[in-house]
Design an enzyme around this catalytic site. Structure first.
Site, mmCIF file in Angstrom:
data_model
loop_
_atom_site.group_PDB
_atom_site.id
_atom_site.type_symbol
_atom_site.label_atom_id
_atom_site.label_comp_id
_atom_site.label_asym_id
_atom_site.label_seq_id
_atom_site.Cartn_x
_atom_site.Cartn_y
_atom_site.Cartn_z
ATOM 1 N N SER A 43 -0.971 0.999 -0.603
ATOM 2 C CA SER A 43 -1.283 2.143 0.262
ATOM 3 C C SER A 43 0.031 2.846 0.559
ATOM 4 O O SER A 43 0.643 2.682 1.602
ATOM 5 C CB SER A 43 -1.997 1.688 1.545
ATOM 6 N N HIS A 157 -6.571 -3.197 0.581
ATOM 7 C CA HIS A 157 -6.094 -4.546 0.243
ATOM 8 C C HIS A 157 -7.227 -5.557 0.078
ATOM 9 O O HIS A 157 -6.983 -6.734 -0.146
ATOM 10 C CB HIS A 157 -5.124 -5.062 1.316
ATOM 11 N N GLN A 165 -6.761 -1.585 7.737
ATOM 12 C CA GLN A 165 -6.152 -2.385 6.656
ATOM 13 C C GLN A 165 -5.637 -3.758 7.100
ATOM 14 O O GLN A 165 -5.791 -4.747 6.397
ATOM 15 C CB GLN A 165 -5.008 -1.569 6.053
ATOM 16 N N GLU A 166 -4.974 -3.819 8.269
ATOM 17 C CA GLU A 166 -4.302 -5.075 8.646
ATOM 18 C C GLU A 166 -4.543 -5.438 10.108
ATOM 19 O O GLU A 166 -4.357 -4.608 10.996
ATOM 20 C CB GLU A 166 -2.784 -4.942 8.417
ATOM 21 N N GLU A 207 -2.832 -9.603 0.909
ATOM 22 C CA GLU A 207 -1.707 -10.130 1.690
ATOM 23 C C GLU A 207 -2.015 -11.505 2.270
ATOM 24 O O GLU A 207 -1.346 -11.969 3.196
ATOM 25 C CB GLU A 207 -1.312 -9.129 2.782
ATOM 26 N N ASP A 245 -2.486 -2.460 11.720
ATOM 27 C CA ASP A 245 -2.096 -1.374 10.822
ATOM 28 C C ASP A 245 -3.361 -0.820 10.189
ATOM 29 O O ASP A 245 -3.783 -1.285 9.119
ATOM 30 C CB ASP A 245 -1.125 -1.855 9.734
ATOM 31 N N GLU A 286 0.326 0.469 13.943
ATOM 32 C CA GLU A 286 1.061 1.148 12.858
ATOM 33 C C GLU A 286 0.127 2.134 12.153
ATOM 34 O O GLU A 286 -1.050 1.838 11.958
ATOM 35 C CB GLU A 286 1.537 0.076 11.879
ATOM 36 N N ASP A 313 4.747 4.398 9.182
ATOM 37 C CA ASP A 313 4.987 3.795 7.860
ATOM 38 C C ASP A 313 4.825 4.869 6.778
ATOM 39 O O ASP A 313 5.817 5.415 6.287
ATOM 40 C CB ASP A 313 4.001 2.633 7.655
ATOM 41 N N LYS A 338 10.740 -0.649 4.765
ATOM 42 C CA LYS A 338 10.459 -1.266 3.461
ATOM 43 C C LYS A 338 11.531 -0.804 2.488
ATOM 44 O O LYS A 338 11.675 0.393 2.226
ATOM 45 C CB LYS A 338 9.106 -0.793 2.949
ATOM 46 N N HIS A 366 7.245 -6.519 4.121
ATOM 47 C CA HIS A 366 6.959 -6.796 2.702
ATOM 48 C C HIS A 366 6.112 -5.655 2.144
ATOM 49 O O HIS A 366 5.797 -4.698 2.845
ATOM 50 C CB HIS A 366 6.182 -8.120 2.599
ATOM 51 N N ARG A 367 5.676 -5.778 0.874
ATOM 52 C CA ARG A 367 4.657 -4.893 0.317
ATOM 53 C C ARG A 367 3.440 -5.738 -0.046
ATOM 54 O O ARG A 367 3.522 -6.965 -0.145
ATOM 55 C CB ARG A 367 5.159 -4.180 -0.953
ATOM 56 N N SER A 368 2.313 -5.072 -0.283
ATOM 57 C CA SER A 368 1.118 -5.846 -0.644
ATOM 58 C C SER A 368 1.290 -6.526 -2.005
ATOM 59 O O SER A 368 0.719 -7.583 -2.248
ATOM 60 C CB SER A 368 -0.124 -4.966 -0.611
ATOM 61 N N LYS A 389 6.939 -8.268 9.237
ATOM 62 C CA LYS A 389 5.585 -8.604 8.781
ATOM 63 C C LYS A 389 5.660 -8.969 7.323
ATOM 64 O O LYS A 389 6.289 -8.283 6.516
ATOM 65 C CB LYS A 389 4.583 -7.477 9.047
HETATM 66 P P1 PGA Z 1 1.352 -1.510 0.963
HETATM 67 O O1 PGA Z 1 0.777 -1.840 2.404
HETATM 68 O O2 PGA Z 1 2.449 -2.443 0.661
HETATM 69 O O3 PGA Z 1 0.139 -1.651 0.083
HETATM 70 O O4 PGA Z 1 1.817 -0.068 1.016
HETATM 71 C C1 PGA Z 1 1.576 -2.239 3.460
HETATM 72 C C2 PGA Z 1 1.466 -1.312 4.646
HETATM 73 O O5 PGA Z 1 0.705 -0.322 4.626
HETATM 74 O O6 PGA Z 1 2.147 -1.536 5.626
HETATM 75 ZN ZN ZN Z 2 1.457 0.248 6.833
#
Ligand code: PGA
Ligand code: ZN
Length: 424
Positions: A43, A157, A165-166, A207, A245, A286, A313, A338, A366-368, A389
């Site tokens: 994302s 994800h 998403q999170e 994740e 997030d 986020e 982000d 990131k 991190h990244r997904s 995270k």
């Molecule tokens: P991504 O997701 O690594 O797939 O971009 C992580 C986030 O959105 O924080």
């Molecule tokens: Zn994010």
């Protein structure tokens, strides 16, 4: 101190989603070697540094990174080998000049960031320090970060219908990093039993969080809050808090937000968040609004900025200039950091410095799509930002970072743990 590379090379390897990425190797003139693994997001923000993919449909559905590998083995190696570098900034500057674009699209941000991370390790090695200590900026103190464990996955994800998403648990009140890790793992385990008892899927998202068939964010938050207390912890800022997030860019279309079958205006979504913050122990939010909804971001910041951390982000993309502009516009009060979003370690450190000077929080991420590289654990400690995270407390590529934090804790017991005082 000077670093001189005798070799730099990359190969195509797999990331945690089974997609190609780069593993980068560099050797110092005395033969010592360093390595890095390049992460990859799903994302992504539209202004992120550009990942170079081969777009050759005959391999990995076009996702191969052979061209990026060739760029490391060819032009990048040619530009760096044999020269003497006195700082990481100098190495990163050569990489930027060689690329010549503002978004690193010529050589590829994946090629560049892998080399930059390996170079940072080379400088740490040359200086005889662990990576985290080498990364401490002049104006900051190192600190062990609060881990934010992503225990329920939705959005892009996971294949469920959960739009946010999170859903992360953050043991902000834990007395130490090892106790925070234990809380994360115990709550994760409790949550698994809760889902299994309800005959819900305990399959995992990208994740490592569970991806149950639940559409409503509030229902997930109810389960999560219960899991925190069922595991024997206090839900809230004195114990284990929750961080979200939603990654709202992904469900922002035609000026509306689509959540659980509903279509919400920016104002309605903000009201929904306000109710969530009233009802659940959410301490950080986020990407609550889409990256193109600057007005919504400003309204969200005005409405909730004094009650919760609001992390940018997709809209900030770890870009120092973009974060500085957002600070001036009253958008958010913290940034997600990131390394591959901006493409070099030096620029990442600069983004962290912009946050520090503005009084903005920062969370290392991190990244997904990940590898076993634990670079971000050292970055989180060195920067002293107090937050990281790295997904669930499960799956090798996620726990590599948490385990590295445990190693650092054991090797440097003098380090403080937790959010920096200003964030409380
Ligand atoms: P991504 O997701 O690594 O797939 O971009 C992580 C986030 O959105 O924080
Ligand atoms: Zn994010």
């Amino acid at each position: 101190m000077a670093v001189r590379f005798s070799s730099i090379s990359a190969i195509e390897v797999l990331d945690s989603r089974g997609r190609p990425t780069l593993s980068v190797w560099a050797a110092l003139s005395d033969g010592r070697q360093v390595r890095s693994g390049v992460p990859s997001g799903a994302s992504t923000g539209s202004r992120e540094a550009v990942e170079l993919r081969d777009h050759d449909d005959a391999r990995y559905a076009g996702q191969g990174v052979r061209q990026a590998v060739e760029n490391v083995n060819g032009p990048i190696a040619d530009a760096l080998i044999g020269r003497s570098f006195s700082s990481l900034d100098d190495v990163d500057q050569v990489l930027r000049d060689l690329d010549g674009t503002t978004d690193k699209s010529r050589l590829g941000a994946n090629a560049i960031v892998g080399v930059s991370m390996a170079a940072a390790r080379a400088f740490a090695l040359e200086s005889g320090q662990p990576l985290w200590r080498y990364l401490i900026p002049a104006e900051a103190l190192p600190r062990l970060p609060v881990p934010h464990f992503n225990v329920v996955n939705g959005g892009v994800h996971a294949l469920n219908n959960l739009d946010f998403q999170e859903f992360m648990i953050a043991p902000v009140g834990a007395p130490s990093l090892p106790e925070a890790i234990r809380a994360g793992a115990e709550i994760y385990r409790t949550l698994r039993s809760t889902l299994a008892d309800r005959r819900m899927s305990t399959g995992l998202g990208d994740e490592g969080g569970f991806a149950p068939e639940i559409d409503s964010p509030e229902e997930v938050l109810t389960l999560l809050t219960a899991a925190i207390s069922d595991a024997g912890y206090v839900a809230g800022r004195d114990g284990v808090a929750i961080a979200l997030d939603p990654a709202a860019s992904e469900f922002h279309r035609d000026g509306r937000y689509r959540v659980g079958g509903e279509s919400l205006s920016s104002q309605e979504l903000i009201e929904r968040y306000a109710r969530i913050v009233d009802e659940f122990p959410v301490w950080s939010l986020e990407d609550g609004m889409g990256e193109h909804d600057a007005a919504g971001w400003q309204q969200l910041t005005a409405a909730l900025g004094d009650r919760v951390q609001l992390v940018g982000d997709d809209n900030f993309v770890t870009n120092p200039a973009v974060i500085a502009a957002a600070v001036r516009s009253g958008i958010g009060n913290a940034a997600l950091i990131k390394v591959n979003q901006i493409g070099t370690v030096s620029e990442t450190l600069e983004a962290l410095s912009v946050c520090r000077r503005a009084g903005y929080g920062a969370m290392i991420s991190h990244r997904s799509g990940e590898t076993d590289d634990s670079f971000i654990a050292d970055l989180a400690v060195g920067s002293g930002c107090g937050q990281i995270k790295s997904g669930a407390p499960a799956r090798g590529e996620r726990v590599a970072k948490y385990n590295r934090l445990l190693e650092i804790t054991a090797s440097a017991p003098e380090l403080s743990f937790g959010l920096p005082p200003a964030t409380h």
